[in-house]
Design a protein around this motif. Structure first.
Motif, short mmCIF file in Angstrom:
data_model
loop_
_atom_site.label_atom_id
_atom_site.label_comp_id
_atom_site.label_asym_id
_atom_site.label_seq_id
_atom_site.Cartn_x
_atom_site.Cartn_y
_atom_site.Cartn_z
N VAL A 1 2.08 -2.21 9.45
CA VAL A 1 2.65 -1.94 7.91
C VAL A 1 4.03 -1.68 8.05
N THR A 2 4.77 -2.22 7.15
CA THR A 2 6.01 -2.17 7.13
C THR A 2 6.65 -1.62 6.10
N GLN A 3 7.37 -0.38 6.12
CA GLN A 3 8.00 0.15 5.26
C GLN A 3 9.10 -0.85 4.70
N MET A 4 9.19 -0.92 3.13
CA MET A 4 10.03 -2.00 2.41
C MET A 4 11.00 -1.35 1.57
N GLN A 5 10.84 -0.20 1.15
CA GLN A 5 11.59 0.37 0.26
C GLN A 5 11.68 2.11 0.77
N VAL B 1 1.10 -1.27 -0.10
CA VAL B 1 -0.17 -0.09 -0.03
C VAL B 1 0.98 1.16 -0.06
N LYS B 2 0.32 2.44 -0.37
CA LYS B 2 0.85 3.75 -0.28
C LYS B 2 0.51 4.61 0.85
N ALA B 3 0.99 5.39 1.23
CA ALA B 3 0.74 6.62 2.46
C ALA B 3 -0.55 6.93 1.88
N GLY B 4 -1.55 6.98 2.88
CA GLY B 4 -2.83 7.50 2.63
C GLY B 4 -3.97 6.65 1.89
N GLU B 5 -3.42 5.47 1.53
CA GLU B 5 -4.50 4.55 1.11
C GLU B 5 -5.39 3.98 2.17
N PRO B 6 -6.75 3.77 1.93
CA PRO B 6 -7.69 3.37 2.88
C PRO B 6 -7.42 2.13 3.35
N HIS C 1 -12.02 6.73 9.29
CA HIS C 1 -11.75 6.24 7.75
C HIS C 1 -10.39 6.09 8.07
N ILE C 2 -9.65 4.87 8.39
CA ILE C 2 -8.35 4.74 8.79
C ILE C 2 -7.61 4.33 7.63
N THR C 3 -6.52 5.21 7.59
CA THR C 3 -5.62 4.95 6.22
C THR C 3 -4.16 4.41 6.60
N SER C 4 -3.38 4.25 5.63
CA SER C 4 -2.11 3.82 5.86
C SER C 4 -1.20 4.96 6.10
N PRO C 5 -0.31 4.99 7.32
CA PRO C 5 0.43 6.01 7.60
C PRO C 5 1.81 6.20 6.88
N VAL C 6 1.99 4.88 6.18
CA VAL C 6 3.41 4.95 5.46
C VAL C 6 3.16 4.06 4.27
N SER C 7 4.13 4.17 3.28
CA SER C 7 4.20 3.10 2.45
C SER C 7 4.70 1.96 2.67
N GLY C 8 4.22 0.77 2.37
CA GLY C 8 4.83 -0.53 2.76
C GLY C 8 3.93 -1.78 2.52
N ARG C 9 4.37 -2.77 3.03
CA ARG C 9 3.76 -4.18 3.26
C ARG C 9 2.84 -4.27 4.24
N ILE C 10 1.41 -4.63 3.90
CA ILE C 10 0.41 -4.99 5.14
C ILE C 10 0.94 -6.32 5.53
N GLY C 11 0.74 -6.50 6.68
CA GLY C 11 0.79 -8.00 7.47
C GLY C 11 -0.29 -8.55 7.72
N LEU C 12 -0.62 -9.41 8.61
CA LEU C 12 -1.59 -10.24 8.82
C LEU C 12 -2.61 -9.41 9.67
N GLN C 13 -3.98 -9.49 9.28
CA GLN C 13 -5.14 -8.57 9.95
C GLN C 13 -5.21 -9.28 11.15
N GLN C 14 -5.50 -8.14 12.32
CA GLN C 14 -5.87 -8.79 13.56
C GLN C 14 -7.33 -8.66 13.71
N VAL C 15 -8.06 -7.98 13.12
CA VAL C 15 -9.55 -8.08 13.24
C VAL C 15 -10.25 -8.30 11.83
N ASN C 16 -11.76 -8.36 12.43
CA ASN C 16 -12.51 -8.82 11.00
C ASN C 16 -13.47 -7.95 10.96
N ILE C 17 -14.19 -7.84 9.83
CA ILE C 17 -15.57 -6.94 9.68
C ILE C 17 -16.63 -7.45 10.78
#
Length: 437
Positions: A234-238, A115-120, A203-219
Motif C-alpha cells: 500500500v503506497t500513500q499518494m496524497q 483504500v483508506k486507513a482501516g479498510e479490510p 482481519h488484515i486492514t490497510s495501515p495507511v490510506s493509499g493505492r493498492i499494488g499488485l497482490q502477491q497471494v490468492n484465496i
C-alpha cells in the motif's frame, strides 16, 4: 686525306649550330607546361574560395545598410529560480504482512484500488484461533473456581489457627495455594487476550490510506508471518513528496530565505521538461552535503490531489528562490559575447548601431535581466547581429518584441540556453561573430 678531315669538321660544326635550337624548343615547352599548371592551380583555388569571403554585391554591397530585427528593452519582474533533478517519493510505502499463520479465506480489495486507513484487505481463517480462545476461557473458569475454594479454606484455617487448633505451617501452605491460584487465573486471562489478538490479526486492514499494488497471494494460500514479498503493498499518494538535489553553491541564498521564514514554491515538470505536473512547497533539506557529488538533498511536499505525481517518477524541479522586481529585461538572443565581454548592439536614432557592454543578471528561457548598461526603452538588435560592427548602418525590420513590459513568465527548465541552475546567471544568448569596434 686532308679533304676528308675537312669535311668531317664541317659536319660537326653544322651539328653544333643546330643543337641550341632544339634545346630552346624543349625549354619553351617546359615553361608552357609550368605556366599551365600554375594557371590550373589558380583556377582551382578561385573555385574553392568560399563565397562569403568575396566582396559583397547587390543592394548591401559597400556601405549599404544591413537588415536587422530590433526590440526595445522592457521593465518587469524576473523570477530567480534553482533547477534540480528529483524523484517522487511517497510519505509511506507499507508492505502488508500477516502476523499469524493461516489460510486466506477472502480478499476484499482489487489491484490498483484506492483504500483508506482501516479498510479490510484480507481475511485469514479465524477458526483455529476461535477454538484456542474457547479453551483459554474454559481454563479461566476452572482456575477461578479453584481460587474461590482456596480462599474459603484460607478463611477457615485462619479461624482454626486463632483457636490454636491447627499448626501455623498448614495456614502458610494454604496462603501459598491461594496465591498460586491467583497466578493461574492471570495466566488464563493472558491466554484469552492472546487468542482475541490472534482473532484480530485474522482481519488484515490497510495501515495507511493509499493505492493498492499488485497482490502477491490468492484465496486458499497458506501464509505465515515470514512471507518474502508480503501480501500486498500500500503506497500513500496524497500528499506526496519529491526528493531532489541542488549544488552546494546554492545553499547560502537558500538558507537566507529559509531563515527569513519564506515559503518557497516548488514546481515539478515531467521528464521532457515540457509539461507542468504539480506545484508544492519546500518542506526540508538534508543536514549535510554529499561529498561525492557536491550536492545537497531537499524535499518538497505536494498535495497531489489529481495524482499527477507517481511514486519513483523522475521529475525536473524548479524552486522559486526570489523575484527581482522592476528589472530591465531584454531577449536572450540580443546578448553577444566577444572581445568586449558581454555586450549588445544598440540601435541609434540615425539608423546606426553601437556596441554597449552590459552586466547580466538572472534570466529565464526567453529573457535576461540587465543589471548595468541598459535602461528601459533602449532598442537592441535581436536578429542579424552576426555581421554587424560598431557604427554600422542598419535597416530595421519589423519584429516581435522579445522583452516587453510586464512580468517575465517562467518556462520549463531546459527550454532555451539554460544550464542546470539559473540563480544569478544570465542564460546563454546568441554568440556574436565579431567583436565591437
Amino acid at each position: 686525306m686532308n679533304d676528308i678531315n675537312r669535311d668531317l669538321h664541317d659536319d660537326a660544326v653544322v651539328d653544333r649550330e643546330a643543337r641550341p635550337a632544339w634545346r630552346t624548343a624543349l625549354a619553351t615547352r617546359r615553361v608552357l607546361v609550368i605556366v599551365a599548371v600554375l594557371l590550373a592551380f589558380a583556377l582551382l583555388a578561385w573555385l574553392l574560395t568560399p563565397k562569403g569571403t568575396r566582396a559583397p554585391t547587390g543592394r548591401f554591397a559597400g556601405n549599404g545598410p544591413m537588415p536587422i530585427v530590433a526590440a526595445p528593452a522592457g521593465s518587469g519582474d524576473m523570477p530567480i529560480t534553482l533547477i534540480g533533478l528529483g524523484t517522487v517519493t511517497p510519505l509511506a510505502t507499507v508492505t502488508v504482512q500477516s502476523q499469524i499463520s493461516g489460510q486466506i479465506m477472502h480478499i476484499y480489495f482489487k489491484e490498483g484500488q484506492t483504500v483508506k486507513a482501516g479498510e479490510p484487505l484480507i481475511l485469514i481463517d479465524p477458526r483455529p484461533y476461535q477454538v484456542a480462545l474457547e479453551q483459554a476461557q474454559g481454563a479461566l473458569e476452572r482456575d477461578k473456581a479453584l481460587l474461590a475454594n482456596a480462599r474459603i479454606d484460607l478463611n477457615r484455617y485462619q479461624t482454626l489457627w486463632s483457636q490454636d487448633s491447627i499448626a501455623e505451617q498448614q495456614l502458610a501452605t494454604q496462603k501459598a495455594l491461594v496465591v498460586q491460584d491467583q497466578g493461574n487465573v492471570k495466566t488464563d486471562q493472558g491466554q484469552i487476550d492472546a487468542a482475541k489478538l490472534n482473532l484480530t490479526y485474522c482481519h488484515i486492514t490497510s495501515p495507511v490510506s493509499g493505492r493498492i499494488g499488485l497482490q502477491q497471494v490468492n484465496i486458499g494460500n497458506y501464509v505465515t508471518p515470514a512471507e518474502p514479498n508480503g501480501l500486498v503493498v500500500v503506497t500513500q499518494m496524497q500528499p506526496i513528496t519529491v526528493v531532489f538535489t541542488l549544488p552546494e553553491d546554492d545553499i547560502p541564498p537558500l538558507m537566507k530565505q529559509l531563515h527569513a521564514g519564506s515559503t518557497l514554491p516548488v514546481t515539478a515538470y515531467d521528464r521532457s521538461n515540457t509539461h507542468e505536473l504539480a506545484t508544492g512547497t519546500l518542506q526540508s533539506l538534508d543536514s549535510q552535503i554529499d561529498t561525492t557529488t557536491g550536492t545537497i538533498r531537499l524535499k518538497a511536499l505536494f498535495p497531489n490531489t489529481d495524482e499527477s505525481l507517481f511514486p519513483q517518477q523522475f521529475v525536473n524541479v524548479v524552486l522559486l528562490l526570489d523575484t527581482l522586481h522592476g528589472a530591465t529585461l531584454i531577449p536572450q538572443s540580443a546578448v553577444q559575447r566577444g572581445a568586449p565581454g558581454t555586450y549588445v548592439y544598440i540601435v541609434n536614432a540615425d539608423q546606426t548601431v553601437s556596441v554597449r557592454t552590459v552586466k547580466l543578471g538572472p534570466g529565464d528561457a526567453s529573457n535576461v535581466s540587465i543589471s548595468q548598461g541598459l535602461k528601459p526603452g533602449d532598442r537592441v538588435v535581436v536578429d542579424g547581429a552576426d555581421k554587424l560592427k560598431d557604427g554600422a548602418k542598419v535597416l530595421v525590420r519589423q519584429g516581435t518584441p522579445g522583452a516587453a513590459s510586464g512580468t517575465a513568465q517562467h518556462q520549463p527548465p531546459g527550454q532555451g540556453g539554460h544550464g542546470h541552475r539559473q540563480h544569478g546567471q544570465g542564460a546563454q544568448g546568441s554568440q556574436g561573430s565579431q567583436g565591437g569596434g
